[in-house]
Write an enzyme that holds these catalytic residues in place. Structure first.
Site, PDB file in Angstrom:
ATOM      1  N   SER A 118       0.816  -1.217   0.000  1.00 43.98           N
ATOM      2  CA  SER A 118       0.000   0.000   0.000  1.00 43.98           C
ATOM      3  C   SER A 118       0.855   1.274   0.000  1.00 43.98           C
ATOM      4  O   SER A 118       1.876   1.357   0.684  1.00 43.98           O
ATOM      5  CB  SER A 118      -0.898   0.008   1.235  1.00 43.98           C
ATOM      6  OG  SER A 118      -1.542   1.260   1.338  1.00 43.98           O
ATOM      7  N   SER A 146      -0.570   4.062   0.936  1.00 44.29           N
ATOM      8  CA  SER A 146      -1.247   4.961   1.867  1.00 44.29           C
ATOM      9  C   SER A 146      -0.336   5.485   2.989  1.00 44.29           C
ATOM     10  O   SER A 146      -0.376   6.680   3.287  1.00 44.29           O
ATOM     11  CB  SER A 146      -2.490   4.282   2.453  1.00 44.29           C
ATOM     12  OG  SER A 146      -3.441   4.106   1.431  1.00 44.29           O
ATOM     13  N   THR A 173      -8.803  -2.042   3.744  1.00 44.10           N
ATOM     14  CA  THR A 173      -8.666  -2.503   2.361  1.00 44.10           C
ATOM     15  C   THR A 173      -8.991  -3.994   2.268  1.00 44.10           C
ATOM     16  O   THR A 173      -9.528  -4.560   3.217  1.00 44.10           O
ATOM     17  CB  THR A 173      -7.253  -2.140   1.811  1.00 44.10           C
ATOM     18  OG1 THR A 173      -7.203  -2.464   0.433  1.00 44.10           O
ATOM     19  CG2 THR A 173      -6.134  -2.869   2.549  1.00 44.10           C
ATOM     20  N   LYS A 216     -13.429  -4.938   3.555  1.00 41.27           N
ATOM     21  CA  LYS A 216     -14.275  -3.748   3.398  1.00 41.27           C
ATOM     22  C   LYS A 216     -15.754  -4.013   3.725  1.00 41.27           C
ATOM     23  O   LYS A 216     -16.476  -3.070   4.055  1.00 41.27           O
ATOM     24  CB  LYS A 216     -14.156  -3.196   1.974  1.00 41.27           C
ATOM     25  CG  LYS A 216     -12.852  -2.460   1.734  1.00 41.27           C
ATOM     26  CD  LYS A 216     -12.800  -1.859   0.346  1.00 41.27           C
ATOM     27  CE  LYS A 216     -11.508  -1.082   0.142  1.00 41.27           C
ATOM     28  NZ  LYS A 216     -11.429  -0.460  -1.166  1.00 41.27           N
ATOM     29  N   GLY A 270     -14.823  -5.797  -4.419  1.00 42.53           N
ATOM     30  CA  GLY A 270     -15.024  -4.806  -3.362  1.00 42.53           C
ATOM     31  C   GLY A 270     -15.183  -3.378  -3.839  1.00 42.53           C
ATOM     32  O   GLY A 270     -15.973  -2.612  -3.287  1.00 42.53           O
ATOM     33  N   ASN A 319     -18.833  -9.437 -15.171  1.00 44.38           N
ATOM     34  CA  ASN A 319     -17.803  -9.976 -14.278  1.00 44.38           C
ATOM     35  C   ASN A 319     -17.556 -11.433 -14.618  1.00 44.38           C
ATOM     36  O   ASN A 319     -18.440 -12.114 -15.135  1.00 44.38           O
ATOM     37  CB  ASN A 319     -18.267  -9.859 -12.817  1.00 44.38           C
ATOM     38  CG  ASN A 319     -17.169 -10.186 -11.827  1.00 44.38           C
ATOM     39  OD1 ASN A 319     -16.040  -9.709 -11.962  1.00 44.38           O
ATOM     40  ND2 ASN A 319     -17.478 -11.002 -10.823  1.00 44.38           N
ATOM     41  N   GLY A 377      -5.603   4.636 -11.886  1.00 44.86           N
ATOM     42  CA  GLY A 377      -6.177   4.759 -10.548  1.00 44.86           C
ATOM     43  C   GLY A 377      -5.394   5.608  -9.551  1.00 44.86           C
ATOM     44  O   GLY A 377      -5.786   5.697  -8.390  1.00 44.86           O
TER      45      GLY A 377
END
Ligand code: NDP
Length: 264
Positions: free
Chosen positions: A14, A16, A62, A66, A127, A145, A230
């Site tokens: 990540s 983040s 994450t 979630k 998710g 999907n 993204g």
């Protein structure tokens, strides 16, 4: 000192912590944002309680928690927003206000926002897909999907069209935008689309930011389509979480500078 973190499995990949720690520093907030690996789902409620008792201010959540985190937070008396209820998933917990929010839809709306009545194709039903669909409510959405039952559930819940056929046989020429909400591309796999039918007026959006141009986006670029990955979604969803926890909207450019290698 305020404590924050990213909770999931895996979490080490990540970005983040990198972004949030820079924002904390830049905003003059004495705080730290860490990795919180929860290997087993059975431990999630215990970890939630521990974070609360350790006086954490907030965490991002994450994969794969979630959805599950919602039940745990609700059982602990936390308030969930209407948006979270509709999306059915959360990515941000605020232990101070006892609130659960979803900032993925906000983040996505910053990278793509349809015009009223646009036709868009959402590939994926994991998710992140419901947050994307929620943020594209103005559009006529077709969802598809690999596991059709999951797409069917979302199509029913959000009143979208379902495409249950083979992806490679779908004519793409009617879509104003195509959104990849699958993990296809993380390892440079292409999405089996009929690119011959892709027109240059179709905007192609990938939720993936690493690699910064997936084979899907590369194919779209070859067709002359506008493309978006993204990275800015990641930054904006993080910014919204940061604002919820601290009351301060962080500097977007700071995060862009840190993630410049992932910007398209
Ligand atoms: P999930 O694991 O919940 O869902 C994965 C999705 O990808 C499912 O629809 C799954 O289909 C599909 N998929 C996986 N492998 C294949 C395959 N081999 N062939 C076809 N379909 C496949 O992940 P998320 O929904 O959380 O995340 C999806 C993507 O979004 C990821 O790439 C993630 O990095 C990105 N993301 C980006 C964010 C950002 O801020 N930029 C935020 C959140 C996510 P099936 O249902 O059949 O298994």
């Amino acid at each position: 000192m305020l404590h924050f973190g990213i909770l999931g499995n895996p979490v080490k990949h990540s970005k983040s912590p990198l972004i949030h720690n820079a924002w904390l520093k830049k905003s003059g907030v004495n705080g730290n944002y860490d990795y919180i690996l929860v290997e087993n789902q059975e431990d999630l409620a215990k970890v939630f309680n521990e974070l609360q008792s350790k006086d954490f201010t907030g965490v991002n959540v994450t994969v794969p928690y979630k959805n599950e985190i919602l039940t745990i937070a609700q059982n602990a008396g936390f308030r969930i927003t209407r948006e979270v209820e509709e999306i059915g998933a959360a990515n941000t917990i605020n232990f101070k206000t006892k609130e659960v929010i979803n900032t993925d839809s906000y983040g996505f709306s910053k990278i793509y926002s349809p015009n009223e009545g646009d036709h868009i194709l959402v590939i994926g039903a994991g998710g992140v897909a419901p947050a994307i669909i929620y943020s594209c409510k103005k559009a006529n959405i077709t969802i598809t999907n690999r596991t059709i039952a999951k797409a069917e559930e979302l199509a029913e819940r959000f009143m979208c069209d379902l495409y249950a056929g083979e992806l490679s046989k779908l004519d793409l020429s009617n879509f104003d935008a195509i959104i990849n909400a699958t993990s296809l591309g993380l390892n440079n796999e292409d999405i089996p689309l009929n690119y011959k039918t892709l027109q240059k007026y179709t905007i192609c959006v990938d939720t993936i930011y690493n690699p910064r141009a997936t084979p899907f986006l590369q194919n779209a670029q070859k067709k002359g389509c506008k493309v978006q990955n993204g990275t800015m979604m990641l930054i904006h969803q993080g910014a919204k979480s940061f604002q919820n926890w601290t009351g301060l909207m962080p500097n977007i450019q700071t995060a862009e500078n840190l993630l410049k290698d992932f910007l398209l």
